[in-house]
Write a protein that holds these residues in place. Sequence first.
Motif, PDB file in Angstrom:
ATOM      1  N   VAL A 157       0.847  -1.200   0.000  1.00 12.02           N
ATOM      2  CA  VAL A 157       0.000   0.000   0.000  1.00 12.02           C
ATOM      3  C   VAL A 157       0.880   1.246   0.000  1.00 12.02           C
ATOM      4  CG1 VAL A 157      -1.722   1.309   1.320  1.00 12.02           C
ATOM      5  CG2 VAL A 157      -1.839  -1.189   1.253  1.00 12.02           C
ATOM      6  N   ILE A 159       0.670   5.592  -0.197  1.00  8.72           N
ATOM      7  CA  ILE A 159      -0.146   6.806  -0.230  1.00  8.72           C
ATOM      8  C   ILE A 159       0.680   7.878  -0.933  1.00  8.72           C
ATOM      9  CG2 ILE A 159      -1.281   8.583   1.184  1.00  8.72           C
ATOM     10  CD1 ILE A 159      -1.646   6.279   3.300  1.00  8.72           C
ATOM     11  N   TYR A 191      -8.414   8.512  -0.684  1.00  7.49           N
ATOM     12  CA  TYR A 191      -7.745   8.596   0.615  1.00  7.49           C
ATOM     13  C   TYR A 191      -8.768   8.936   1.696  1.00  7.49           C
ATOM     14  CZ  TYR A 191      -4.773  10.294   4.354  1.00  7.49           C
ATOM     15  OH  TYR A 191      -4.173  10.476   5.569  1.00  7.49           O
ATOM     16  N   LEU A 192      -8.777   8.155   2.759  1.00  3.62           N
ATOM     17  CA  LEU A 192      -9.712   8.399   3.855  1.00  3.62           C
ATOM     18  C   LEU A 192      -8.954   8.960   5.050  1.00  3.62           C
ATOM     19  CD1 LEU A 192     -11.795   5.089   3.753  1.00  3.62           C
ATOM     20  CD2 LEU A 192     -12.420   7.309   2.775  1.00  3.62           C
ATOM     21  N   GLU A 196      -7.843   4.970  12.928  1.00  3.49           N
ATOM     22  CA  GLU A 196      -8.026   3.564  12.559  1.00  3.49           C
ATOM     23  C   GLU A 196      -8.293   2.708  13.781  1.00  3.49           C
ATOM     24  OE1 GLU A 196      -5.234   1.885   9.690  1.00  3.49           O
ATOM     25  OE2 GLU A 196      -4.660   3.942   9.190  1.00  3.49           O
ATOM     26  N   LYS A 218       1.462   1.340  12.973  1.00  2.58           N
ATOM     27  CA  LYS A 218       2.084   0.724  11.802  1.00  2.58           C
ATOM     28  C   LYS A 218       3.425   1.350  11.419  1.00  2.58           C
ATOM     29  CE  LYS A 218      -1.552  -1.667   9.389  1.00  2.58           C
ATOM     30  NZ  LYS A 218      -2.883  -1.254   9.847  1.00  2.58           N
ATOM     31  N   ILE A 286     -11.103  -0.141   5.718  1.00  2.00           N
ATOM     32  CA  ILE A 286      -9.817   0.048   5.030  1.00  2.00           C
ATOM     33  C   ILE A 286      -9.423  -1.277   4.380  1.00  2.00           C
ATOM     34  CG2 ILE A 286      -7.335   0.310   5.419  1.00  2.00           C
ATOM     35  CD1 ILE A 286      -8.233   2.956   5.833  1.00  2.00           C
TER      36      ILE A 286
HETATM   37  P1  AMP Z   1      -3.659  -2.093   4.358  1.00  4.23           P
HETATM   38  O1  AMP Z   1      -2.485  -2.984   4.035  1.00  4.23           O
HETATM   39  O2  AMP Z   1      -4.762  -2.118   3.360  1.00  4.23           O
HETATM   40  O3  AMP Z   1      -4.053  -2.236   5.809  1.00  4.23           O
HETATM   41  O4  AMP Z   1      -3.082  -0.610   4.363  1.00  4.23           O
HETATM   42  C1  AMP Z   1      -2.018  -0.262   5.185  1.00  4.23           C
HETATM   43  C2  AMP Z   1      -2.267   1.087   5.788  1.00  4.23           C
HETATM   44  O5  AMP Z   1      -2.404   2.069   4.744  1.00  4.23           O
HETATM   45  C3  AMP Z   1      -3.578   1.191   6.559  1.00  4.23           C
HETATM   46  O6  AMP Z   1      -3.480   0.738   7.877  1.00  4.23           O
HETATM   47  C4  AMP Z   1      -3.835   2.668   6.492  1.00  4.23           C
HETATM   48  O7  AMP Z   1      -3.067   3.352   7.456  1.00  4.23           O
HETATM   49  C5  AMP Z   1      -3.349   3.045   5.121  1.00  4.23           C
HETATM   50  N1  AMP Z   1      -4.471   3.049   4.158  1.00  4.23           N
HETATM   51  C6  AMP Z   1      -4.929   2.034   3.399  1.00  4.23           C
HETATM   52  N2  AMP Z   1      -5.972   2.410   2.654  1.00  4.23           N
HETATM   53  C7  AMP Z   1      -6.208   3.704   2.941  1.00  4.23           C
HETATM   54  C8  AMP Z   1      -7.156   4.681   2.503  1.00  4.23           C
HETATM   55  N3  AMP Z   1      -8.077   4.407   1.567  1.00  4.23           N
HETATM   56  N4  AMP Z   1      -7.088   5.925   3.032  1.00  4.23           N
HETATM   57  C9  AMP Z   1      -6.148   6.224   3.954  1.00  4.23           C
HETATM   58  N5  AMP Z   1      -5.229   5.375   4.396  1.00  4.23           N
HETATM   59  C10 AMP Z   1      -5.241   4.121   3.918  1.00  4.23           C
END
Ligand code: AMP
Length: 430
Positions: A157, A159, A191-192, A196, A218, A286
């Motif tokens: 992932v 950003i 982006y949200l 969390e 994280k 998410i």
């Molecule tokens: P994931 O592997 O999908 O958990 O993504 C890792 C981290 O990226 C998440 O814990 C969030 O902090 C961030 N993240 C993932 N998707 C989004 C989103 N749509 N908007 C903002 N942060 C995100």
Amino acid sequence: MKLNVLVLGSGGREDALCHKISKSPLLKNLYAIPGNPGMERYAKVVKVPLGDFEAIKNFCIEKEIDMVVVGPEEPLVRGIKDYLSKFNIPVFGPSGKSAQIEGSKSFAKALMKRKGVPTASHIIFHRDEYHKAREFLEKSAYPIVIKVDGLAAGKGVTISQHFNHALQTLDEIFLHNKFGVSGNSIVLEEYLDGEEVSVFVVTDGKDYVLLSPAQDYKRVGDGDTGKNTGGMGSYSFNEILSDGQIDEIKHSIIDPVLDGLLEESSPYTGCLYCGLIITREGIKVIEFNCRFGDPETQVVLQNLENDLLELMYLTVKGELKNYSTKNSGKAICLVLASFGYPDSYETGYEITGLDLVEHLNDTIIYHAGTSKVGGKIVSSGGRVLNVVLSSKEKDFKELINNVYQTAELINFENKYYRKDIGLRGLLKLN
Ligand code: AMP
Ligand code: GLY
């Protein structure tokens, strides 16, 4: 009835699972594959490779295993449940098809869309659509989130705050093949913004119970700076979410998702990890994971008053109707890592002080990346140990102080840890 149980995995999460299972009066024998030195305190650790399903099956038959508990996602996504089920070996965890909820982000997104589950808006591009994806990124609003579709050990992932960074990420995935087949498709996501929270749902496919909500850290650096890691700490207590928020999560997220999986004739059994974000427009998803989270499990299980083995066995048998969980108290987990993690780091350093903290009240040390060499425990991974403090009575501030005092008693060269674990939780309680 007494049960022979096998836990698969070798991290702090699996050490915590073994610890909690070992307290059950229903337990006969506990085994761990491939395990770690921490688990030797309460399980027989057996060195079989996690990827060798046939050897695991043979072990289960030889030891008359009544239930296999799968820690990490990879064997689940590869279908270990489907495989062991052919030999009538019960597995706590979802089938390969249901595990797609973590194994394929596009599968999870399609399911959420079909069931109207709130999540970030998204668009999917396949590798042969590089130019279309690039055009989309040129016109898009920023920040934007880029996710590889398949499993990427938490590193898939990104950003991006601006187009150049997004393009560089796109090139790495599609042109330079950084993630192999996991990057054959990407999900571009809105982006949200918000806080969390991780919610663990234990379900037999129809009925479910919740464990206490948790938050993890994280990023590698204090103040949530630096690279994403597997998790540098966590905490858990019920007050993280209000009753109203729990109801919202059940009605708008858990119920429709479990329903959707049932409709696809793949009822989900095991632990469904809901990675949620509390936005101004409500609580959104998410990501989902098909297993317990790490390092949240290490804290959530301290608050669970039920017999974990009983809960898991009822789940596997499809008998969760009329069952309920009681979660109380507060818990915090501080990860002691090797300096340099998540990039390159040195290992092989002797760990001292474990004997000093073993008998401290309200304290348990889980092993995440350790090995035994000549009778000594040495560091062998990026995340080395988890210092976990929990209490039904102490206030959270005291737990935070105690976790850091305990961390000072354990030593190994290149020990690194964040200094701000739990502080966000204090704000929740004031
Ligand atoms: P994931 O592997 O999908 O958990 O993504 C890792 C981290 O990226 C998440 O814990 C969030 O902090 C961030 N993240 C993932 N998707 C989004 C989103 N749509 N908007 C903002 N942060 C995100
Ligand atoms: N703590 C995040 C995860 O287990 O994926």
